[in-house]
Design an enzyme around this catalytic site. Structure first.
Site, PDB file in Angstrom:
ATOM      1  N   TYR A 101       3.174   0.277  -5.450  1.00  0.00           N
ATOM      2  CA  TYR A 101       2.120   0.680  -6.379  1.00  0.00           C
ATOM      3  C   TYR A 101       2.712   1.709  -7.353  1.00  0.00           C
ATOM      4  O   TYR A 101       3.393   2.652  -6.934  1.00  0.00           O
ATOM      5  CB  TYR A 101       0.969   1.296  -5.573  1.00  0.00           C
ATOM      6  CG  TYR A 101      -0.123   1.866  -6.422  1.00  0.00           C
ATOM      7  CD1 TYR A 101      -0.954   1.043  -7.160  1.00  0.00           C
ATOM      8  CD2 TYR A 101      -0.328   3.239  -6.490  1.00  0.00           C
ATOM      9  CE1 TYR A 101      -1.952   1.567  -7.955  1.00  0.00           C
ATOM     10  CE2 TYR A 101      -1.335   3.779  -7.285  1.00  0.00           C
ATOM     11  CZ  TYR A 101      -2.137   2.927  -8.010  1.00  0.00           C
ATOM     12  OH  TYR A 101      -3.127   3.457  -8.795  1.00  0.00           O
ATOM     13  N   ASP A 172       1.965   1.267   3.635  1.00  0.00           N
ATOM     14  CA  ASP A 172       0.753   1.242   2.819  1.00  0.00           C
ATOM     15  C   ASP A 172       0.133  -0.143   3.011  1.00  0.00           C
ATOM     16  O   ASP A 172       0.676  -1.145   2.553  1.00  0.00           O
ATOM     17  CB  ASP A 172       1.123   1.506   1.348  1.00  0.00           C
ATOM     18  CG  ASP A 172      -0.090   1.510   0.422  1.00  0.00           C
ATOM     19  OD1 ASP A 172      -1.114   0.891   0.771  1.00  0.00           O
ATOM     20  OD2 ASP A 172      -0.008   2.124  -0.668  1.00  0.00           O
TER      21      ASP A 172
HETATM   22  C1  LIG Z   1      -4.604   1.824  -5.634  1.00  0.00           C
HETATM   23  C2  LIG Z   1      -3.475   1.956  -4.712  1.00  0.00           C
HETATM   24  C3  LIG Z   1      -3.017   3.217  -4.296  1.00  0.00           C
HETATM   25  C4  LIG Z   1      -3.625   4.495  -4.840  1.00  0.00           C
HETATM   26  O1  LIG Z   1      -4.948   4.645  -4.444  1.00  0.00           O
HETATM   27  P1  LIG Z   1      -6.063   5.425  -5.302  1.00  0.00           P
HETATM   28  O2  LIG Z   1      -7.267   5.325  -4.449  1.00  0.00           O
HETATM   29  O3  LIG Z   1      -6.195   4.708  -6.617  1.00  0.00           O
HETATM   30  O4  LIG Z   1      -5.587   6.814  -5.498  1.00  0.00           O
HETATM   31  C5  LIG Z   1      -1.980   3.270  -3.397  1.00  0.00           C
HETATM   32  N1  LIG Z   1      -1.407   2.151  -2.913  1.00  0.00           N
HETATM   33  C6  LIG Z   1      -1.811   0.926  -3.289  1.00  0.00           C
HETATM   34  C7  LIG Z   1      -1.136  -0.281  -2.729  1.00  0.00           C
HETATM   35  C8  LIG Z   1      -2.853   0.782  -4.204  1.00  0.00           C
HETATM   36  O5  LIG Z   1      -3.247  -0.441  -4.584  1.00  0.00           O
END
Ligand SMILES: *Cc1c(COP(=O)(O)O)cnc(C)c1O
Length: 382
Positions: A101, A172
Site C-alpha cells: 500500500y 497486512d
Molecule cells: C488502506 C490501506 C492501509 C491504510 O489504511 P487507512 O485506514 O487508510 O489508514 C494500509 N494497508 C492497506 C493494504 C490498505 O489498503
C-alpha cells in the site's frame, strides 16, 4: 467445536449477554472519563485514551476473528502501522514487500527512516528473503495479495524463515480480511488491518487494527496506545462492530462478483493483463487456495493505452472513481496518480504499475449492472 466464521462475526465466545439490559447492539460509551468509586478504586476504566468499553468490545471481535490473544483498535490503518513501528529501535532493519500500500511505503521512507530504521524492499513472492537478512534485521513485513499487483506470498514459508531467524513476521491482511485469511494461524506474529476497508465495509469510517498472540508485543502496545493516543473513538468503534456483522456475506458476494468481472475482463480486446488470484492462470493461484478461503474482490488490470485508462475513469458512473476499497460500493482507482503516487517512480515501474494500470474493488451490486456499464464504456475505447 470452534464456531464458524459467520457466527464469529456476530457473537463473542464467552460473552455475558445479560449485561447492558440485554441490549443486542452493544452500547456506545461516549465518555472521555470515568468516576472512581473511591480512592484507589477503579471501575476498570479510567480515561478513554487508555480504554473505552465500546472500543474494547470491538477489539475482542478482531482478536476472535484473527485467532489472536489481543487486538488494538486505532483511528486508521496508518495509525495502526505507525503505532506498531514504535516497538522497534533506531538501527533496526526491516525487510518489506516492495509492492505495498502506497501509504505504508510513504510512512517507511519518510517517517520510519528518520527514526533510524533501515528497509530492504523485496518482491517476497519470488525473491530469496533469507539472503537479505542481516545482523540487525528484526522483522519481515508482508502484504498478500500485494497492492496493487496482486502477487501472492506463501505466508507459512516466510513464517518458517522468521521463526528460525528469530524475526517478527508482520502481515497486512487488509485485502482478504479475517474472513478469508488468518496469518496468525499460518505462523505470522502480528496482523495489521485497515478497518476502513472490508471490516467497516461501508466506505464511511476510518479505522485500523493490530492483532497478535505475542505477550511481549501486547504489553508494549498497551503502553504505546495509552501513551500516543490514537485509539479508535467509541462511535467509530460501534460502526465497525456493525460492519463486521455482515463481513462474511459481503466478502462472499463481492468475491463472486470479482471472479465474474475478472473473467469478463480477460476476454476484452483492450485489456492486456488481468491480475486476480482467483483466475487459474494467476501465478499465486495454488498458494492462495492453500492459505486462504477466498480470493477477495480486488482486481488490477492493464488496458492498451493511457488514453483508454483515463477514458474509463471519466466515463464510470455506477462504478465510482474513488480511492479506497473493500466497501459495498464498487470503486475504481488509478494507482499511478492516486494510492501509489508517493512511491518512487522507478519502484512503481519495477513493480509493474504503469499509466495503463487500473484497480477495481468490486462491491455487492448486481454483477450484470457492473458488467453492463463496463461493456458500454469499453465499446467506445479506441
Ligand atoms: C488502506 C490501506 C492501509 C491504510 O489504511 P487507512 O485506514 O487508510 O489508514 C494500509 N494497508 C492497506 C493494504 C490498505 O489498503
Amino acid at each position: 467445536m470452534e464456531r464458524g466464521d459467520n457466527t464469529k462475526c456476530l457473537h463473542l465466545a464467552n460473552e455475558d449477554t445479560g449485561k447492558h439490559y440485554g441490549a443486542v447492539s452493544y452500547p456506545i460509551y461516549q465518555t472521555a472519563t470515568y468516576a472512581h468509586p473511591g480512592v484507589g478504586q477503579s471501575t476498570g476504566y479510567d480515561y478513554s485514551r487508555l480504554q473505552n468499553p465500546t472500543r474494547e468490545h470491538l477489539e475482542k471481535y478482531i482478536a476472535q476473528l484473527e485467532s489472536g490473544k489481543d487486538a488494538f483498535a486505532l483511528s486508521s490503518g496508518m495509525a495502526a502501522i505507525t503505532l506498531l513501528f514504535e516497538i522497534f529501535e533506531p538501527g533496526d532493519h526491516i525487510i518489506a514487500e516492495a509492492d505495498l500500500y502506497g501509504g505504508s511505503i510513504r510512512l517507511f521512507n519518510n517517517v520510519s527512516k528518520k527514526n533510524g530504521y533501515e528497509f530492504t524492499y523485496l518482491t517476497c513472492a519470488n525473491d530469496d528473503i533469507e539472503k537479505h537478512i542481516k545482523e540487525n534485521t528484526k522483522a519481515i513485513y508482508l502484504e498478500t495479495p500485494t497492492n496493487p499487483m496482486m502477487r501472492v506470498t506463501d505466508i507459512a514459508a516466510v513464517a518458517e524463515i522468521a521463526k528460525r531467524r528469530n524475526l517478527i513476521l508482520i502481515v497486512d491482511n487488509t485485502f482478504l480480511s479475517p474472513y478469508f485469511q488468518n496469518p496468525l494461524k499460518l505462523g505470522a506474529d502480528v496482523v495489521i488491518h485497515s478497518g476502513t476497508k472490508f471490516l467497516g465495509g461501508h466506505n464511511d469510517t476510518l479505522a485500523g487494527f493490530i492483532v497478535t498472540a505475542n505477550d511481549e508485543i501486547i504489553e508494549k502496545l498497551r503502553f504505546l496506545i495509552k501513551t500516543t493516543g490514537a485509539g479508535l473513538p467509541p462511535f467509530d468503534a460501534w460502526l465497525l462492530l456493525r460492519g463486521i456483522k455482515t463481513l462474511g456475506i459481503r466478502m462472499e458476494r463481492a468475491g463472486k462478483n470479482a471472479l465474474e468481472i475478472a473473467k469478463w475482463l480477460k476476454n476484452q480486446e483492450h485489456v492486456l493483463d488481468v491480475y486476480y488470484p482467483g483466475l487459474p492462470d494467476h501465478p499465486g493461484h495454488e498458494i492462495i487456495k492453500k492459505q486462504a478461503r477466498g480470493f477477495g474482490s480486488m482486481i488490477t488490470f492493464n488496458v492498451d493505452s493511457k488514453e483508454n485508462a483515463l477514458k474509463i475513469l471519466e466515463k464510470v458512473e455506477l462504478i465510482r472513481f474513488a480511492e479506497s476499497l473493500g466497501g459495498v460500493e464498487t470503486l475504481i482507482t488509478y494507482p499511478t496518480t492516486q494510492t501509489h503516487a508517493d512511491v518512487p517512480e522507478e519502484v512503481r515501474i519495477k513493480n509493474g504499475i504503469t499509466d495503463r494500470t487500473l484497480r477495481l474493488s468490486t462491491g455487492i451490486e448486481d454483477v450484470e449492472d457492473l458488467i453492463e456499464e463496463l461493456e458500454s464504456i469499453f465499446e467506445e475505447l479506441e
